[in-house]
Enzyme design. Structure first.
Site, PDB file in Angstrom:
ATOM      1  N   ASN A 420      27.138  52.411  40.663  1.00 56.33           N
ATOM      2  CA  ASN A 420      27.993  51.432  39.989  1.00 56.33           C
ATOM      3  C   ASN A 420      28.746  50.612  41.029  1.00 56.33           C
ATOM      4  OD1 ASN A 420      29.421  50.440  37.450  1.00 56.33           O
ATOM      5  ND2 ASN A 420      31.136  50.976  38.788  1.00 56.33           N
ATOM      6  N   GLU A 421      28.529  49.312  41.013  1.00 52.89           N
ATOM      7  CA  GLU A 421      29.290  48.360  41.831  1.00 52.89           C
ATOM      8  C   GLU A 421      29.378  48.753  43.303  1.00 52.89           C
ATOM      9  OE1 GLU A 421      32.966  47.066  40.080  1.00 52.89           O
ATOM     10  OE2 GLU A 421      31.880  46.129  38.422  1.00 52.89           O
ATOM     11  N   ASN A 477      27.521  44.422  35.688  1.00 55.94           N
ATOM     12  CA  ASN A 477      28.840  44.414  35.062  1.00 55.94           C
ATOM     13  C   ASN A 477      29.332  42.972  35.057  1.00 55.94           C
ATOM     14  OD1 ASN A 477      28.521  47.160  35.085  1.00 55.94           O
ATOM     15  ND2 ASN A 477      29.913  47.536  36.802  1.00 55.94           N
ATOM     16  N   LYS A 583      41.168  48.521  28.433  1.00 60.58           N
ATOM     17  CA  LYS A 583      40.018  47.763  27.900  1.00 60.58           C
ATOM     18  C   LYS A 583      39.308  48.506  26.772  1.00 60.58           C
ATOM     19  CE  LYS A 583      39.258  45.265  32.167  1.00 60.58           C
ATOM     20  NZ  LYS A 583      40.024  46.185  33.040  1.00 60.58           N
TER      21      LYS A 583
HETATM   22  C1  GCB Z   1      34.312  47.630  36.636  1.00 60.97           C
HETATM   23  C2  GCB Z   1      34.131  49.046  37.000  1.00 60.97           C
HETATM   24  C3  GCB Z   1      34.913  49.969  36.106  1.00 60.97           C
HETATM   25  C4  GCB Z   1      36.310  49.407  35.901  1.00 60.97           C
HETATM   26  C5  GCB Z   1      36.185  48.063  35.228  1.00 60.97           C
HETATM   27  C6  GCB Z   1      37.555  47.421  35.013  1.00 60.97           C
HETATM   28  O1  GCB Z   1      33.497  46.785  36.889  1.00 60.97           O
HETATM   29  O2  GCB Z   1      32.788  49.434  37.042  1.00 60.97           O
HETATM   30  O3  GCB Z   1      34.968  51.235  36.694  1.00 60.97           O
HETATM   31  O4  GCB Z   1      37.118  50.263  35.162  1.00 60.97           O
HETATM   32  O5  GCB Z   1      35.429  47.213  36.026  1.00 60.97           O
HETATM   33  O6  GCB Z   1      38.186  47.685  33.997  1.00 60.97           O
HETATM   34  O7  GCB Z   1      37.991  46.682  35.890  1.00 60.97           O
END
Ligand code: GCB
Length: 692
Positions: A420-421, A477, A583
């Protein structure tokens, strides 16, 4: 196929077995070690606790010490990270000829286990189960188990970073297992000891290989064989087979049994999550000594860059959510009932996909997904950065092996996520580190264990071609409408990836917007993401616009909302409460589904519903307002203070109905909508107060 390879058994970091249901009463006994633990953190006074337990339920979500900033790193924490010690008596009177194991479904992050002061094993990693044999450490009576869990940041253990709290403790169940001398290994990477691969599945027939791992204790004797049967959902045996046990080079022996099922009923996601049951039994001189049952859902999976996700050849766009495993007042220490409640909210909303971001979750979550037909993306916790040194890579592979062997039988899992990222927030400290080399090794390792599932990755680096080429299929993402650009930017973001990676397929692995249910706005405006002002209305508007773009590209193989639930992130300080990422479509305490939840419910769930948005915007100034309703009914009638407003209105193709310039009176107003669908009356109402 999950092609089992017996890896060298590592006495330091072995894991354990999974679901042990329906066991022959005299063959294997299991006892949940729930109560009667004493616990102390560091040198603090001890207290009585029940397991699952974490010591960070409160401080893990208290926010950063400085009260500012939003560094996406769980490394520099303001919550208690250190060693917690758990101790209790073991309810065991060792029987002659019996063997004993202790299984941990998950403990964070490094765990050392001793029985009667004698070390029996160590496990590194917060998300995998592990199991140690304790037979030799037991006395006739008065046996004590001592467990030390340490959630200090450790640079050799995944994850190295992330926007989530690493809650410490024995946060998943602990079980004591008693077996006969010859049993189905509970301690081989904590797998169920029965590993199923689906070799070929068609509507005409299915061929399946079942590998049973057989462990023999010191006193074992006699001729051992394994019998396997497969039953359909009604319990009727549809296939049987048996096989002898060949000695393992290192670790348990192995019995391979091949079976065929004629005209199988396929596992077809939420429309028909049909499950068979595989039962493997060990027999010594004809007498059953152990038995393990596992789910079997027969299906083929694929991703087509032009058609989307394919389940049994049928194209679909996965309608998914991401989930973290914590909840208010409990952190990661959830009960099965808590997990069931989470999954019910996901299912009620109509989702058919789950990304267990950013780590493997409990076996119970995958069980529910098997039974309800949810497509799962399960991922290794390689978040933002990985190292390239041997110690780190060993741990990464160990955690990947655990995920695959512990959860590989779940039909719901349709893809393995490997990152991830990566590169996000990596500065000069990562210069020269071959992160992509490490991820290539991870992919290769996963493929050496399972060739049946695609490997995917969640990127946020559109320009980094070589990173994005690593997974079989790509996902990204995307946060248009939150971290940059307006919410209609989703169209361009998706198209950009589709064009850049025409052969990789594209999914939206995350998209979302923060929302505080106490903050409201009549005219929606894009808020500053790191501010305290996160109006609920913006979240729902952002989702409407984002989702509109996603659904118009059916080749996008799935989308996964960030996030289903608000979650703990110790370093965040924004929205209503520091320490929380807001979120979620549902609040951290699970009490309030936000407006955006009902946007998806209207679009995804077939049950008739109507929902008035901004219902919590109860204290207002303006007498003229817009009323917005999410509904899957054909038409809806609005009443304000008992009087019908205009004609019955039809929702647009995003299930939205809006009445503009609706007049409210000073003081209390009742707003109500009524509709009918398939003869079922649906209504919703709320009260708004206008005070000028
Ligand atoms: C992302 C990440 C995630 C974060 C999210 C955010 O891209 O993968 O772990 O929580 O953004 O809320 O900024």
């Amino acid at each position: 196929m999950l092609s089992l390879r017996l890896l060298p058994k590592n006495s330091v970091s072995v894991a354990l077995s999974v679901l042990v249901c329906g066991l022959a009463a005299d063959a294997r006994e299991t006892v949940d070690l729930t109560g009667k633990w004493t616990f102390s953190f560091g040198n603090e006074a001890s207290q009585k606790v029940d397991v699952p337990h974490t010591w960070n339920a409160e401080d893990g979500v208290a926010g950063p010490k400085s009260g500012k900033g939003s560094a996406l790193s769980a490394q520099s924490s303001s919550y208690k990270r250190g060693v917690g010690t758990y101790e209790r008596e073991l309810p065991v009177k060792p029987g002659k000829d019996k063997r004993y194991f202790v299984r941990f479904d998950g403990a964070s992050i490094v765990t050392d286990v001793a029985v009667n002061g004698k070390p029996v094993g160590r496990h590194e990693g917060a998300f995998g189960a592990f199991c140690f044999e304790i037979t030799d450490a037991l006395k006739d009576s008065g046996n004590t188990i001592t467990v030390k869990t340490d959630n200090t940041f450790n640079k050799n253990i995944l994850p190295l970073a992330g926007d989530f709290t690493m809650f410490g403790g024995l946060y998943r169940p602990v079980t004591l297992i008693e077996t006969e001398q010859t049993c189905i290994a509970p301690d081989y990477y904590a797998s169920p000891g029965v590993l199923i691969s689906q070799d070929k599945v068609t509507p005409q027939s299915a061929s399946v290989t079942v590998n049973t791992l057989v462990s023999s204790g010191k006193e074992a004797s006699g001729k051992t064989e394994v019998k396997v049967d497969i039953r359909d959902a009604k319990g009727k045996v549809v296939a049987t087979g048996s096989g002898g046990v060949s000695a393992g080079t290192d670790g348990p022996g192995r019995a391979e049994v091949k079976l065929n099922i004629a005209r199988p009923v396929l596992w077809q996601g939420r429309s028909n999550p049909y499950l068979y049951k595989v039962t493997a039994r060990t027999l010594v001189d004809g007498k059953e000594t152990d038995r393990v049952e596992q789910p079997l859902g027969l299906r083929t999976i694929g991703i087509d860059p032009k058609k989307g996700f394919l389940l049994n050849g049928k194209p679909m766009q996965i309608k998914g959510v991401c989930r973290h495993q914590d909840m208010e007042g409990k952190g990661w220490a959830l009960s099965k009932a808590d997990e069931e409640k989470d999954m019910k909210m996901i299912l009620d909303m109509g989702a058919d996909g789950l990304r267990t971001a950013h780590y493997p979750q409990s076996g119970h979550i995958y069980d529910i997904c098997d039974k309800s037909g949810v497509i799962v993306w399960s991922e290794v916790s390689a978040v933002e950065r990985v190292y390239d040194n041997p110690a780190f890579k060993d741990n990464m592979k160990q955690q990947a092996t655990e995920m695959l062997l512990q959860h590989g039988n779940h039909p719901s899992i349709c893809m393995w996520g490997i990152f991830n990222e990566i590169y996000h927030q990596c500065g000069s400290d990562m210069k020269g580190v071959d992160m992509e080399g490490t991820l290539k090794e991870l992919k290769q390792h996963i493929k050496s264990l399972d060739v049946s599932r695609p490997v995917v990755g969640a990127t946020n680096q559109q320009g980094r071609r070589s990173l994005n080429e690593i997974p079989d299929y790509l996902a990204a993402n995307m946060y248009p409408g939150w971290y940059g650009g307006g919410p209609d930017g989703m169209k361009g973001s998706v198209e950009g990836y589709v064009k850049a990676y025409p052969d990789k397929g594209i999914a939206v692995s995350e998209y979302g917007h923060g929302a505080d249910i106490a903050v409201h706005e009549e005219q929606v405006k894009q808020p500053a993401p790191f501010s305290r002002h996160h109006p609920e209305e913006w979240q729902s508007y952002g989702h409407e616009r984002n989702y509109n773009a996603i659904r118009q590209r059916p080749e996008v193989w799935g989308s996964f909302i960030w996030n289903m639930f608000d979650f703990g992130s110790s370093e965040r300080s924004e929205g209503a409460k520091p320490g929380i990422n807001d979120k979620g479509l549902v609040t951290y305490d699970r009490q309030t589904p936000k407006d955006a939840y009902f946007f998806y419910k209207a679009n995804w769930n077939p049950e008739p519903m109507a929902y008035i948005t901004s219902r919590r915007f109860t204290e207002r100034k303006a007498t003229e307002t817009t009323v917005k309703v999410y509904t899957n009914c054909d038409s809806v009638t609005l009443y304000v203070n008992g009087k019908q407003v205009g004609k019955a209105a039809k929702p647009d193709d995003l299930c939205i109905v809006k009445w503009d310039k609706v007049q409210l009176k000073p003081g209390e107003n009742t707003v109500k909508v009524v509709s009918n669908r398939k003869g079922k009356r649906v209504s919703d109402s709320c009260t708004w107060n206008v005070r000028s």
